[in-house]
Design a protein around this motif. Structure first.
Motif, PDB file in Angstrom:
ATOM      1  N   LYS A 115       0.911  -1.154   0.143  1.00 29.24           N
ATOM      2  CA  LYS A 115      -0.190   0.044   0.009  1.00 29.24           C
ATOM      3  C   LYS A 115       0.933   1.165   0.271  1.00 29.24           C
ATOM      4  O   LYS A 115       2.453   1.109   0.074  1.00 29.24           O
ATOM      5  N   PRO A 116       0.237   2.306  -0.229  1.00 28.99           N
ATOM      6  CA  PRO A 116       1.340   3.691  -0.331  1.00 28.99           C
ATOM      7  C   PRO A 116       1.290   4.207   0.746  1.00 28.99           C
ATOM      8  O   PRO A 116       0.578   3.913   2.432  1.00 28.99           O
ATOM      9  N   THR A 117       3.258   4.645   1.248  1.00 32.89           N
ATOM     10  CA  THR A 117       3.454   5.104   2.396  1.00 32.89           C
ATOM     11  C   THR A 117       2.775   6.471   2.629  1.00 32.89           C
ATOM     12  O   THR A 117       1.913   6.965   1.588  1.00 32.89           O
ATOM     13  N   SER A 118       2.768   7.183   3.511  1.00 33.81           N
ATOM     14  CA  SER A 118       2.255   8.274   3.546  1.00 33.81           C
ATOM     15  C   SER A 118       2.762   9.763   2.830  1.00 33.81           C
ATOM     16  O   SER A 118       1.823  10.416   2.757  1.00 33.81           O
ATOM     17  N   GLU A 119       3.945   9.538   2.539  1.00 34.91           N
ATOM     18  CA  GLU A 119       4.784  10.373   1.436  1.00 34.91           C
ATOM     19  C   GLU A 119       3.463  10.317   0.458  1.00 34.91           C
ATOM     20  O   GLU A 119       3.150  10.766  -0.178  1.00 34.91           O
ATOM     21  N   GLN A 120       3.201   9.653   0.219  1.00 35.44           N
ATOM     22  CA  GLN A 120       2.633   8.344  -1.140  1.00 35.44           C
ATOM     23  C   GLN A 120       1.435   9.180  -1.689  1.00 35.44           C
ATOM     24  O   GLN A 120       0.647   9.651  -1.818  1.00 35.44           O
ATOM     25  N   MET A 121       0.793   9.054   0.629  1.00 35.01           N
ATOM     26  CA  MET A 121      -0.256   9.115   0.284  1.00 35.01           C
ATOM     27  C   MET A 121      -0.745  11.003  -0.071  1.00 35.01           C
ATOM     28  O   MET A 121      -1.844  11.235  -0.047  1.00 35.01           O
ATOM     29  N   LYS A 122       0.204  11.349   0.715  1.00 36.23           N
ATOM     30  CA  LYS A 122       0.251  12.852   0.815  1.00 36.23           C
ATOM     31  C   LYS A 122      -0.071  13.118  -0.940  1.00 36.23           C
ATOM     32  O   LYS A 122      -0.437  14.339  -1.294  1.00 36.23           O
ATOM     33  N   ILE A 123       1.328  12.974  -1.798  1.00 35.76           N
ATOM     34  CA  ILE A 123       1.266  13.613  -3.225  1.00 35.76           C
ATOM     35  C   ILE A 123       0.188  12.977  -3.401  1.00 35.76           C
ATOM     36  O   ILE A 123      -0.538  13.626  -4.869  1.00 35.76           O
ATOM     37  N   GLN A 124      -0.657  11.828  -3.800  1.00 35.07           N
ATOM     38  CA  GLN A 124      -1.776  11.861  -3.755  1.00 35.07           C
ATOM     39  C   GLN A 124      -2.981  12.808  -3.643  1.00 35.07           C
ATOM     40  O   GLN A 124      -3.885  13.053  -4.450  1.00 35.07           O
ATOM     41  N   GLU A 125      -3.171  13.229  -2.469  1.00 27.23           N
ATOM     42  CA  GLU A 125      -3.676  14.262  -2.089  1.00 27.23           C
ATOM     43  C   GLU A 125      -4.029  15.170  -2.900  1.00 27.23           C
ATOM     44  O   GLU A 125      -4.676  15.797  -3.584  1.00 27.23           O
ATOM     45  N   ALA A 126      -2.234  16.009  -2.732  1.00 26.48           N
ATOM     46  CA  ALA A 126      -2.170  16.781  -3.427  1.00 26.48           C
ATOM     47  C   ALA A 126      -2.452  16.766  -5.079  1.00 26.48           C
ATOM     48  O   ALA A 126      -2.604  18.119  -5.486  1.00 26.48           O
ATOM     49  N   MET A 127      -1.830  15.842  -5.879  1.00 20.00           N
ATOM     50  CA  MET A 127      -2.382  15.568  -7.121  1.00 20.00           C
ATOM     51  C   MET A 127      -3.411  15.748  -7.441  1.00 20.00           C
ATOM     52  O   MET A 127      -4.363  16.312  -8.130  1.00 20.00           O
ATOM     53  N   ASP A 128      -4.946  15.253  -6.419  1.00 19.54           N
ATOM     54  CA  ASP A 128      -6.017  15.297  -6.372  1.00 19.54           C
ATOM     55  C   ASP A 128      -6.904  16.078  -6.951  1.00 19.54           C
ATOM     56  O   ASP A 128      -7.570  17.051  -6.691  1.00 19.54           O
ATOM     57  N   LYS A 129      -6.483  17.178  -5.703  1.00 22.11           N
ATOM     58  CA  LYS A 129      -6.573  18.957  -5.640  1.00 22.11           C
ATOM     59  C   LYS A 129      -6.129  19.755  -6.975  1.00 22.11           C
ATOM     60  O   LYS A 129      -7.251  20.259  -6.498  1.00 22.11           O
ATOM     61  N   PHE A 130      -5.186  19.160  -7.059  1.00 23.80           N
ATOM     62  CA  PHE A 130      -5.043  19.827  -8.246  1.00 23.80           C
ATOM     63  C   PHE A 130      -5.926  19.321  -9.202  1.00 23.80           C
ATOM     64  O   PHE A 130      -6.857  20.625 -10.852  1.00 23.80           O
ATOM     65  N   LYS A 131      -6.317  18.339  -9.881  1.00 19.15           N
ATOM     66  CA  LYS A 131      -6.356  18.107 -10.295  1.00 19.15           C
ATOM     67  C   LYS A 131      -8.587  19.021 -10.275  1.00 19.15           C
ATOM     68  O   LYS A 131      -9.108  19.295 -11.572  1.00 19.15           O
ATOM     69  N   GLU A 132      -8.679  18.869  -9.152  1.00 20.63           N
ATOM     70  CA  GLU A 132     -10.135  18.891  -8.566  1.00 20.63           C
ATOM     71  C   GLU A 132      -9.956  20.740  -9.414  1.00 20.63           C
ATOM     72  O   GLU A 132     -11.289  21.600  -9.240  1.00 20.63           O
ATOM     73  N   GLN A 133      -8.913  21.944  -8.452  1.00 18.24           N
ATOM     74  CA  GLN A 133      -9.117  22.832  -8.854  1.00 18.24           C
ATOM     75  C   GLN A 133      -8.685  23.384 -10.438  1.00 18.24           C
ATOM     76  O   GLN A 133      -8.594  25.119 -11.209  1.00 18.24           O
ATOM     77  N   PHE A 134      -8.044  22.038 -10.974  1.00 19.09           N
ATOM     78  CA  PHE A 134      -7.811  22.517 -12.547  1.00 19.09           C
ATOM     79  C   PHE A 134      -8.014  21.750 -13.561  1.00 19.09           C
ATOM     80  O   PHE A 134      -6.996  20.773 -14.128  1.00 19.09           O
ATOM     81  N   PRO A 135      -9.575  21.020 -13.515  1.00 20.31           N
ATOM     82  CA  PRO A 135     -10.225  20.448 -14.886  1.00 20.31           C
ATOM     83  C   PRO A 135      -9.424  20.642 -16.323  1.00 20.31           C
ATOM     84  O   PRO A 135      -8.912  21.273 -16.478  1.00 20.31           O
ATOM     85  N   GLY A 136      -8.494  19.616 -16.570  1.00 24.99           N
ATOM     86  CA  GLY A 136      -8.491  19.304 -17.992  1.00 24.99           C
ATOM     87  C   GLY A 136      -6.788  19.877 -17.961  1.00 24.99           C
ATOM     88  O   GLY A 136      -6.384  19.653 -18.878  1.00 24.99           O
ATOM     89  N   GLN A 137      -5.917  19.811 -16.971  1.00 24.84           N
ATOM     90  CA  GLN A 137      -5.043  20.441 -16.820  1.00 24.84           C
ATOM     91  C   GLN A 137      -3.606  19.133 -16.903  1.00 24.84           C
ATOM     92  O   GLN A 137      -4.105  18.492 -16.465  1.00 24.84           O
TER      93      GLN A 137
END
Length: 185
Positions: A152-174
């Motif tokens: 499973k993802p480590t805490s660091e990997q989970m934070k990166i995934q969370e940041a990427m999800d936020k980016f996708k949400e704020q900048f759809p299609g980018q």
């Protein structure tokens, strides 16, 4: 005797027995306990104990002291004490003064045989005895190791995934930024 000239092998309690000097001792992270055998039935009024922050004198009144000299390190005089146990042991409980960093004594009295510190095996620390920041770091490391074992993802990997999800949400299609070099503190 240990391989090093004059060094004594420590006992399981991080101290040593000195039958030729008439005492034994043990130590923990914050204290040193010295045990001096005395004749059965000995009362407190028959012993002579003087403790200062740097010196220790202990033995029977009217006889040469078993310990009489400068200690390996300073003690908290006001928190140190002595007692007669089982009527045949003079027990000195010394509180170490230097608690800023872990200090393991090589001997009780300077000039007495030293422990072979390479063979000293202090007991493991309990998590609850550590500072909160250290506890959090160890818990994070343990969590990450467990996650890795389970694939499973480590805490660091989970934070990166969370940041990427936020980016996708704020900048759809980018296009997503390269997160391979990102580290969260």
């Amino acid at each position: 005797m240990a391989a090093e000239a004059g060094a004594m092998n420590p006992n399981a309690d991080c101290g040593c027995e000195y039958p030729e000097l008439g005492y034994s001792w043990t130590q923990g992270e914050s204290d040193v306990t010295v045990v001096i055998p005395v004749p059965k039935g000995t009362k407190g009024k028959f012993v002579d104990v003087v403790m200062t922050c740097t010196r220790l004198k202990a033995g029977l009144k009217g006889k040469p002291a078993v310990i009489d000299g400068e200690m390996f390190s300073r003690i908290k005089e006001e928190d140190s004490m002595w007692s007669i146990e089982d009527g045949d042991k003079l027990v000195l409980h010394l509180e170490k003064a230097n608690l800023q960093h872990e200090e393991w004594w090589e001997c009780v009295q300077q000039g007495h045989p030293k422990l072979n510190m390479k063979d000293l095996k202090p007991p493991p620390k309990q998590m609850s005895s550590l500072e909160p920041g250290a506890q959090a770091t160890i818990e994070k490391m343990m969590f990450d190791e467990q996650q890795k074992r389970e694939g499973k993802p480590t805490s660091e990997q989970m934070k990166i995934q969370e940041a990427m999800d936020k980016f996708k949400e704020q900048f759809p299609g980018q296009p997503l930024p390269d997160m391979s070099q990102v580290r969260f503190e």
